[in-house]
Design an enzyme around this catalytic site. Structure first.
Site, PDB file in Angstrom:
ATOM      1  N   GLY B 234       6.561   2.428 -42.228  1.00 27.92           N
ATOM      2  CA  GLY B 234       7.113   1.479 -41.216  1.00 27.92           C
ATOM      3  C   GLY B 234       8.546   1.698 -41.266  1.00 27.92           C
ATOM      4  N   HIS B 235       9.366   0.978 -40.427  1.00 31.10           N
ATOM      5  CA  HIS B 235      10.864   1.207 -40.251  1.00 31.10           C
ATOM      6  C   HIS B 235      11.737   0.776 -41.325  1.00 31.10           C
ATOM      7  CE1 HIS B 235      11.095  -2.752 -38.236  1.00 31.10           C
ATOM      8  NE2 HIS B 235      10.283  -2.994 -39.289  1.00 31.10           N
ATOM      9  N   ASN B 236      12.843   1.670 -41.772  1.00 30.85           N
ATOM     10  CA  ASN B 236      13.588   1.235 -42.959  1.00 30.85           C
ATOM     11  C   ASN B 236      12.978   1.464 -44.233  1.00 30.85           C
ATOM     12  OD1 ASN B 236      14.917  -0.624 -40.295  1.00 30.85           O
ATOM     13  ND2 ASN B 236      16.666   0.026 -41.706  1.00 30.85           N
TER      14      ASN B 236
END
Lengths: 338, 338, 338
Positions: B234-236
């Site tokens: 996922g993002h980050n």
């Protein structure tokens, strides 16, 4: 086609007008007035009344104004009729000018090579194969006849694919198996994956599914194996003939799966596990040990169907069990006091 | 290569003829008469007898007619030898005429840009990189040297990929993170994902794996991280150096995973979870909270190895527990009656 | 933009200087001195102090030297501002010379057709659509206006995609549903999948996600549905408007999912299951039966939130329960002896 012609091809006994013209085939709830449909199981009988179908395949004669073909295997008869009436459209043969075909690659008769396909050196493509747009076939791959690769499929070098195989869009066949060994600093050193993938005739591989090449030797997908979308097959697996693997299942490296086995969705199988023939794994099974007897298994860790039938009801009433224990403790306390 | 030359490269003590000619490397069960193989663990010793290998790496000398290289890390020595004898074949350098390379993109020395590759404006491709057929590299991406992108890989704009990285076919690097906020009607309004992905040197990314760009800032895949097929990052997220993530694992947004951690297949990790270094997660773990101590964890919700060893046997004999409770209730009843 | 201009667009009450120049938008921890940010929930307030942001959206006024826009929905206001300040860059309109567009395909005004895109016969592409590199759109597909297909997306024939839809790289829309019937030898005979996929306006489909075409009729993705990466949607599913499906979830064939429902990651749903509106499924749920009441559900098999709150604590102290039972047995034994 007339009903009578359909019966000549797929068998069955007619109750109704053999001259009835059938223009299509569809599910009970989707069929239009020229369509043939089927009642696969008795539980679908109630849907029959509201269906616009002109004729049906059914196992036992029923009361209806539709024409009936009494058939011991209605779904099978229907599937064959459907394939006749709605065949997969084959694009015209030819090599699109934007395709890149290596000089040493060999193309069979009447192949369709669509736009931007890339076929690398030494690859052999069988007669009547269809390679749709943007398919990439690596060096020295061998593909049988009448096989269809949908768009954006990647086939790594040295893969062997049989005849009448379908590989859906985005599938990746023959990428490296996942294998490393740590060095003295805990860095993961890759074990080159020098094996390959072999896929048998009449297999179907789902969209974005990944089948890894063997470390050594071969990863084998048997004849008639059907694999759904987003499935992971690890290196050196052997999947027995006519086995079915449903979406998002992951099979770790070096597993041997039997023939005529059904693996439902989101199942996971640990590496080096052997599963015998004729096994059914329920959805989301987690298999960490060999399965040596045919039958149904489920849950994680996977247990036999009979054990699961005992296990699940107890499992689901855990809070009641906790209350029972508390009640027992209280009673015992009062007995002890007494 | 002669056995003696191999030892000069990977170390070890020879028991046998240093002039023996080694033509390949393979697993014990796959090796031919000119091959070197290895005994990684004592449990594989029984396979040695049936192996056709000419020589083996092994930790402790054993009784065999094969040449032996006694080595403290046989698998590592073997992996290095394998890479020497079976190197990944590098296609000839050059830009295929069907590739689309933006004028403002920069290509390093001796790069291989295969057919239909698309490199957008401002992208920088390092020396000796190989971009296989149909790879798409977005605007302003920066790729180090000696990195290989297999066919049909998509790299979104602004991604940074290190040197000596491998990205397998169909992987998608830098697609938007999954982030919305509901409006007054419950419609999901997208939060633009304006961050990017940074992948360290020597990472390997599996086929059809997805690594999302950050909402803001960056999603980081550390050096030497090995990610299998069909994994979702996922993002980050920040994945620590030399961590291994096995197939079909999903890591939600904003997780921080430590270094030298191993995450087995089909694991799921909730968003904003932090996992420390040197953790091993068993297959199908579900991690909903931070893990602050190194060690082994498993199950869903994930528990420590020692707890799991206590938990699983009890869990699996739940039906017996139910019977025990019933027996207790009966006994108590008869005591009460008495 | 000046702060005052932002308020004119997204609403809210200003505490601070309306002439403040805002050059970007970012998360609290990522924002630079010209940026506007937001405090979505009170728990993020501590991050405010260390943020370099010049201004924030916040629900209730707080003590800070930053400019504040008091807004009932700070995240929503921020999302809208972010989209203004950092819009997705639209590549220039035009058809790349390497694209293959069938003569009978129809392209709307100002479309962008990137390199190696393949659009087959009869397809209709709406105004201002962007088809990025290597996208393949099959025969007779219809795509609305302002839709973006990222690289390497495959859209099978007859698919209908609405307007303002985003489909991320590698997604496969309209591959065959997974449906076979066994013949007399246990070989799996394919049921031709003659239906299609229909995707509503403002939907977003994640990277490498697969949405299968219907067996008959259509698989429907409602308006505003947001689907994450690596999700599997089986044939004939109907996904209600404004529903969210998180990564690696698998929905089997013929499921009907309600509107405004949230399905967290790695969830699995059996075939023919119906789920009503306004349901939230926790991560890794396994849904094997219909859900007829709105609310939160979780675990496998899925249970209601309230039941789960009773279940999980008991579940997690199973070893203690086993000890309690053993203690009870001992006590009872000593009572019986007495």
């Amino acid at each position: 086609m007339k009903l009578q012609e359909i019966i000549e091809i797929v068998g069955g006994t007619l109750k109704g007008d053999g001259n009835l013209e059938i223009t299509g085939a569809s599910g009970l709830g989707f069929a239009g007035p020229g369509d043939i449909s089927y009642v696969g199981e008795a539980k679908f009988l109630p849907e029959l009344k509201d269906s616009a179908a002109a004729a049906i395949f059914i196992q036992n004669e029923t009361e209806t104004d539709k024409a009936q073909i009494i058939h011991p295997a209605p779904a099978l008869a229907f599937a064959k009729t459907l394939a006749r009436l709605h065949p997969t459209e084959k694009p015209p043969a030819g090599v699109h000018p934007s395709a890149t075909v290596a000089d040493s690659a060999s193309l069979g008769a009447d192949v369709t090579i669509a736009s931007n396909v890339c076929i690398e050196s030494g690859a052999v493509i069988g007669d009547r194969c269809v390679l749709q747009a943007n398919v990439v076939v690596g060096k020295n791959c061998v593909i049988g006849s009448d096989t269809v690769l949908y768009p954006n499929v990647t086939v790594y070098a040295d893969t062997e694919i049989g005849s009448h195989v379908m590989v859906h869009a985005g599938a990746v066949i023959g990428a490296d198996g996942f294998s490393y060994t740590p060095d003295e600093k805990g860095r993961h050193v890759k074990l080159q994956q020098i094996g390959r993938v072999v896929i048998g005739d009449h297999a179907e591989i789902g969209a974005n599914t990944c089948i890894d090449r063997a470390a050594f030797g071969k990863t084998v997908i048997g004849q008639g194996v059907k694999i759904d979308n987003l499935v992971q097959i690890g290196h050196n697996c052997v999947i027995g003939d006519h086995t079915v693997i449903v979406s998002q299942t992951g099979i770790s490296g070096s597993c041997t799966i039997g023939k005529h086995t059904i693996i439902a969705g989101q199942t996971g199988i640990s590496d080096h596990v052997t599963i015998t023939d004729q096994v059914t794994l329920l959805a989301r099974s987690g298999v960490f040990r060999d399965i040596t007897e045919p039958g149904m298994y489920g849950f994680a860790p996977a247990m036999k169907g009979v054990d699961l039938m005992r296990f699940m009801p107890v499992f689901l009433r855990l809070p009641e069990m906790a209350s029972q224990i508390k009640a027992l403790e209280r009673k015992l306390e009062s007995i002890e006091k007494a």
